[in-house]
Design a protein around this motif. Structure first.
Motif, short mmCIF file in Angstrom:
data_model
loop_
_atom_site.label_atom_id
_atom_site.label_comp_id
_atom_site.label_asym_id
_atom_site.label_seq_id
_atom_site.Cartn_x
_atom_site.Cartn_y
_atom_site.Cartn_z
N GLU A 191 -45.16 23.82 34.81
CA GLU A 191 -44.10 23.97 35.81
C GLU A 191 -43.05 24.94 35.31
N TYR A 192 -42.71 25.90 36.16
CA TYR A 192 -41.62 26.84 35.89
C TYR A 192 -40.43 26.44 36.75
N ARG A 193 -39.26 26.41 36.14
CA ARG A 193 -38.06 26.02 36.88
C ARG A 193 -36.89 26.88 36.42
N ASN A 194 -36.20 27.45 37.40
CA ASN A 194 -35.00 28.23 37.15
C ASN A 194 -33.97 27.83 38.19
N ALA A 195 -32.93 27.14 37.76
CA ALA A 195 -31.94 26.59 38.69
C ALA A 195 -30.56 27.08 38.34
N SER A 196 -29.77 27.33 39.38
CA SER A 196 -28.37 27.70 39.26
C SER A 196 -27.65 27.15 40.48
N PRO A 197 -26.32 27.18 40.52
CA PRO A 197 -25.62 26.68 41.70
C PRO A 197 -25.99 27.38 43.00
N SER A 198 -26.42 28.64 42.93
CA SER A 198 -26.70 29.39 44.16
C SER A 198 -28.17 29.44 44.53
N GLN A 199 -29.07 29.11 43.60
CA GLN A 199 -30.48 29.18 43.92
C GLN A 199 -31.28 28.28 42.98
N MET A 200 -32.49 27.93 43.45
CA MET A 200 -33.41 27.14 42.65
C MET A 200 -34.83 27.61 42.95
N VAL A 201 -35.60 27.85 41.90
CA VAL A 201 -37.00 28.24 42.04
C VAL A 201 -37.83 27.31 41.17
N ARG A 202 -38.83 26.69 41.77
CA ARG A 202 -39.73 25.80 41.04
C ARG A 202 -41.17 26.15 41.40
N LEU A 203 -41.97 26.42 40.37
CA LEU A 203 -43.37 26.78 40.55
C LEU A 203 -44.24 25.84 39.74
N LEU A 204 -45.19 25.19 40.39
CA LEU A 204 -46.15 24.31 39.71
C LEU A 204 -47.53 24.90 39.85
N VAL A 205 -48.18 25.16 38.72
CA VAL A 205 -49.54 25.67 38.70
C VAL A 205 -50.42 24.60 38.08
N SER A 206 -51.36 24.09 38.85
CA SER A 206 -52.20 22.98 38.39
C SER A 206 -53.65 23.26 38.73
N PHE A 207 -54.50 23.26 37.71
CA PHE A 207 -55.93 23.37 38.03
C PHE A 207 -56.53 22.00 38.30
N PRO A 208 -56.34 20.99 37.43
CA PRO A 208 -56.91 19.69 37.76
C PRO A 208 -56.02 18.93 38.74
N THR A 209 -56.26 19.13 40.02
CA THR A 209 -55.52 18.42 41.07
C THR A 209 -56.50 17.59 41.89
N TYR A 210 -56.21 16.33 41.99
CA TYR A 210 -57.04 15.42 42.79
C TYR A 210 -56.27 15.04 44.05
N ARG A 211 -56.88 15.24 45.20
CA ARG A 211 -56.29 14.87 46.48
C ARG A 211 -57.28 13.98 47.24
N ALA A 212 -56.74 12.96 47.90
CA ALA A 212 -57.59 12.04 48.65
C ALA A 212 -56.91 11.67 49.95
N THR A 213 -57.72 11.44 50.97
CA THR A 213 -57.25 10.95 52.26
C THR A 213 -57.90 9.60 52.52
N TYR A 214 -57.08 8.61 52.84
CA TYR A 214 -57.57 7.26 53.11
C TYR A 214 -57.24 6.88 54.54
N VAL A 215 -58.21 6.34 55.26
CA VAL A 215 -58.02 5.83 56.61
C VAL A 215 -58.45 4.37 56.62
N GLY A 216 -57.48 3.49 56.78
CA GLY A 216 -57.78 2.06 56.78
C GLY A 216 -58.30 1.57 58.10
N SER A 217 -58.10 2.33 59.16
CA SER A 217 -58.55 1.90 60.48
C SER A 217 -60.07 1.88 60.54
N THR A 218 -60.59 0.97 61.36
CA THR A 218 -62.04 0.89 61.56
C THR A 218 -62.49 1.66 62.80
N ARG A 219 -61.55 2.26 63.53
CA ARG A 219 -61.91 3.02 64.72
C ARG A 219 -62.56 4.34 64.33
#
Length: 376
Positions: free
Chosen positions: A229-257
């Motif tokens: 993560e890269y972060r550069n913050a000041s009172p007038s601006q903020m920049v945050r960059l996250l670079v991630s190769f191992p990213t796990y994303r999941a979608t869950y649907v509990g409905s039975t429809r």
């Protein structure tokens, strides 16, 4: 005789001072104080403890209070002055808390929107809350953000006919260990769902409570990522960059429809959709003027788990806040999403096509809001 009497008196006055100097003491606010001698000067230093820190250099910006006292010792044939300086620092706050509550009237235009709510709003009422807790100590930073929002509008001539227009619960927690002044090793967890059921119209809502398009935990989105993560913050601006190769994303649907599962790309006999791949997340905040702030949040994720059918997920929010007074502001927000796992059934003559289609999702909001911020 006079000199003989002054000698024990001087020893009697100096002895307690030397005992005090060699043993750390606690002052009235519970901070540790110790003394060391430099010829005829006594220097009092506030030592660093678990819950306090002192900086002897004013250029560092640390607050300090200097109290100078003068003690006089009477010795043989001379008078010596001891310059004693106490440096007292404020206690360090490792936790910083912030919460913002918004009540807004909004106009919303949507196109193929499945995220939360339905339809285009002529005028809706929204309640929103954004809360954060940040822990910083040494090289470690742990921040947790919790956001929720809910909006509704009346439909038709009946005041009781309310239809949900916004509904979102979001939790994000990330830990960073600083590797350099700008870069940190980072781990991030995200969870997102909605509170109540979403209906296509008031008629569908009144016909049956089972005619919902989505509901709590249907869907629920989870993400876990590790990267830099890269972060550069000041009172007038903020920049945050996250670079991630191992990213796990999941979608869950509990409905039975089956119709709800198909809407989010999940097979009828399943409840989960798993994806894995690289992710880039970029956050920006720029104060264009004292009263105008530009906010941007861009996320791009590429799934490589399904080699036969890889895809790219695109999510971008861009907003402008215009402060009118201390409590009132105008907000303009654009939200664009492309999620290949979200499907739309295109209707023809009242009947949906057999094959649902993928679409770009688009939402634009104009809000007049009352905001109240609470910090520690």
């Amino acid at each position: 005789m006079r000199k003989i009497l002054l000698l024990p008196l001087a020893v009697f006055m100096v002895l307690p001072l030397t005992t005090f100097a060699r043993h750390p003491q606690a002052d009235t606010i519970g901070m540790t104080v110790s003394r060391t001698y430099r010829t005829i000067q006594t220097t009092v230093i506030v030592e660093q403890t678990m819950d306090s820190i002192v900086s002897l250099d004013a250029t560092t910006g640390e607050n300090r209070i200097s109290i100078v006292t003068f003690d006089t010792l009477i010795g043989e044939e001379m008078i010596e002055t001891i310059d004693t300086t106490f440096f007292i620092a404020e206690r360090v706050r490792y936790w910083s808390l912030e919460s913002r509550i918004d009540a807004a009237m909004s106009l919303v235009a949507r196109g193929y929107w499945q995220r939360d709510g339905t339809g285009n709003d002529l005028l809706s009422l929204d309640l929103r809350n954004s809360s954060s807790a940040t822990f910083e100590r040494g090289l470690s930073t742990w921040r947790t953000d919790f956001n929720w929002r809910y909006g509704a509008q009346t439909q038709g001539g009946e005041f009781r006919d309310w239809l949900k227009t916004n509904d979102l619960i979001s939790l994000q927690s990330r830990y960073g260990f600083r590797a350099s002044p700008r870069w940190s090793y980072s781990a991030q967890f995200q969870f997102e769902t909605q509170m109540t059921r979403t209906f296509a119209s008031v008629a569908a809502q009144e016909e049956s409570r089972d005619n919902y398009l989505s509901r709590f935990l249907s869907p629920a989105r989870l993400a876990f990522s590790i990267g830099m993560e890269y972060r550069n913050a000041s009172p007038s601006q903020m920049v945050r960059l996250l670079v991630s190769f191992p990213t796990y994303r999941a979608t869950y649907v509990g409905s039975t429809r089956a119709s709800v599962k198909e809407r989010f790309g999940i097979d009828t006999n399943e409840h989960w959709l798993h994806t894995f791949g690289p992710m880039i997340q970029l956050e920006n905040r720029h104060n264009l003027t004292n009263d105008i702030t530009l906010n941007s949040n861009l996320m791009i994720f590429a799934d490589i788990l399904h080699v036969d059918n890889p895809f790219i997920l695109f999510d971008w929010r861009l907003g402008v806040d215009i402060r009118l007074t201390r409590l009132f502001s105008l907000g303009l927000e654009t939200w664009i999403i492309y999620d290949p796992n979200t499907f739309f059934s295109t209707r023809m003559n009242g009947e949906p096509f057999v094959e649902p289609t993928r679409r770009w999702q688009f939402q634009q909001s104009l809000m007049f809001r009352f905001s109240y911020r609470i910090t520690n």
